[in-house]
Scaffold this motif. Structure first.
Motif, mmCIF file in Angstrom:
data_model
loop_
_atom_site.group_PDB
_atom_site.id
_atom_site.type_symbol
_atom_site.label_atom_id
_atom_site.label_comp_id
_atom_site.label_asym_id
_atom_site.label_seq_id
_atom_site.Cartn_x
_atom_site.Cartn_y
_atom_site.Cartn_z
ATOM 1 N N MET A 196 1.315 3.522 -8.472
ATOM 2 C CA MET A 196 2.392 3.225 -7.523
ATOM 3 C C MET A 196 3.692 2.881 -8.245
ATOM 4 O O MET A 196 4.785 3.297 -7.822
ATOM 5 C CB MET A 196 1.975 2.072 -6.614
ATOM 6 N N ALA A 197 3.592 2.133 -9.347
ATOM 7 C CA ALA A 197 4.795 1.770 -10.106
ATOM 8 C C ALA A 197 5.456 3.011 -10.707
ATOM 9 O O ALA A 197 6.688 3.137 -10.689
ATOM 10 C CB ALA A 197 4.435 0.779 -11.204
ATOM 11 N N SER A 198 4.654 3.934 -11.213
ATOM 12 C CA SER A 198 5.208 5.149 -11.809
ATOM 13 C C SER A 198 5.880 6.027 -10.758
ATOM 14 O O SER A 198 6.970 6.561 -10.981
ATOM 15 C CB SER A 198 4.097 5.936 -12.520
ATOM 16 N N ALA A 199 5.213 6.182 -9.607
ATOM 17 C CA ALA A 199 5.798 6.997 -8.539
ATOM 18 C C ALA A 199 7.093 6.394 -8.027
ATOM 19 O O ALA A 199 8.086 7.098 -7.793
ATOM 20 C CB ALA A 199 4.791 7.153 -7.408
ATOM 21 N N LEU A 200 7.109 5.064 -7.845
ATOM 22 C CA LEU A 200 8.313 4.399 -7.353
ATOM 23 C C LEU A 200 9.451 4.496 -8.361
ATOM 24 O O LEU A 200 10.605 4.753 -7.988
ATOM 25 C CB LEU A 200 8.002 2.928 -7.050
ATOM 26 N N ALA A 201 9.136 4.299 -9.620
ATOM 27 C CA ALA A 201 10.174 4.398 -10.650
ATOM 28 C C ALA A 201 10.750 5.807 -10.717
ATOM 29 O O ALA A 201 11.970 5.991 -10.858
ATOM 30 C CB ALA A 201 9.592 3.995 -12.005
ATOM 31 N N PHE A 202 9.882 6.814 -10.623
ATOM 32 C CA PHE A 202 10.360 8.203 -10.632
ATOM 33 C C PHE A 202 11.281 8.459 -9.445
ATOM 34 O O PHE A 202 12.336 9.088 -9.584
ATOM 35 C CB PHE A 202 9.171 9.158 -10.587
#
Length: 222
Positions: free
Chosen positions: A136-142
């Motif tokens: 979730m953190a990676s998707a949100l950051a992207f």
């Protein structure tokens, strides 16, 4: 005859006064320990956040500039940028989930091997990486990084100005990401910012140039 005289010397009482020697080392006031923060503890989430935001920004900005090199329609740039945002966020989430799951399995297997050898440490799930949070953190950051060039191009009609604004916004955002990553990671700010900025320029310039070359050669430029 002279009688001998006996000379008696009065004895002196020697008083011993105990002197306590103060050990300067033991009685020294302890100085407060300076606790240095271990920046490596931030390694996992910092890497995912900075990498995700940087990838989102560079990927979508490069896609939009590539399409903008052969098409002047703003809708084409917005559609390809949005598609890149969705595809990239899903890709980052899946990749991070698989990576962290693999790391988690390795750590659990290592703990079980140590337990069989007689170690008293038990498997603590709180210390293990959470693949769902990482994904979730990676998707949100992207997504955060990818939305910046989309917003920059959405309200600009003129084609050349639009492409220039996308490049400028992406460059500023790259510098900001580099500074934030350096401050959080305790690394040199100038070196980190320059590395991120130059890498983004190379990606956007290569995509723009090759797309324009191929589009012009095949009559795709509109």
């Amino acid at each position: 005859m002279v009688a001998p005289h006996t000379l008696q010397l009065s004895s002196f009482n020697i008083i011993e006064i105990p002197i306590q020697v103060i050990d300067t080392e033991e009685n020294k006031i302890p100085e407060p320990d300076v606790v240095e923060f271990d920046y490596s503890q931030r390694g996992q989430w910092l890497r995912a956040a900075v990498l995700g935001a940087n990838d989102g920004l560079v990927s979508v900005a490069s896609l939009m500039m590539g399409v903008g090199s052969v098409k002047q329609d703003v809708k084409a740039m917005i559609i390809v940028g949005f598609a890149g945002l969705v595809a990239g966020a899903c890709s980052m989430a899946i990749g991070e989930f698989v990576s962290v799951c693999t790391q988690r399995d390795v750590e659990i297997a290592q703990m079980k091997r140590e337990k069989r050898k007689g170690s008293t440490e038990s498997v603590n799930d709180e210390k293990l990486p959470n693949p769902i949070q990482a994904a979730m953190a990676s998707a949100l950051a992207f997504a955060i990084g990818a939305v910046l060039p989309l917003l920059a191009a959405a309200f600009i009609r003129q084609h050349k100005v639009r492409v220039a604004v996308v490049a400028a916004v992406a460059s500023v955002a790259l510098v900001v990401f580099g500074v934030v990553g350096a401050l959080l990671g305790g690394t040199p700010v100038a070196k980190s910012s320059a590395r991120v900025l130059v890498g983004g320029w190379m990606a956007m310039g290569t995509t723009f140039g090759l797309t324009k070359l191929i589009g012009s050669a095949h009559g795709m430029q509109i």
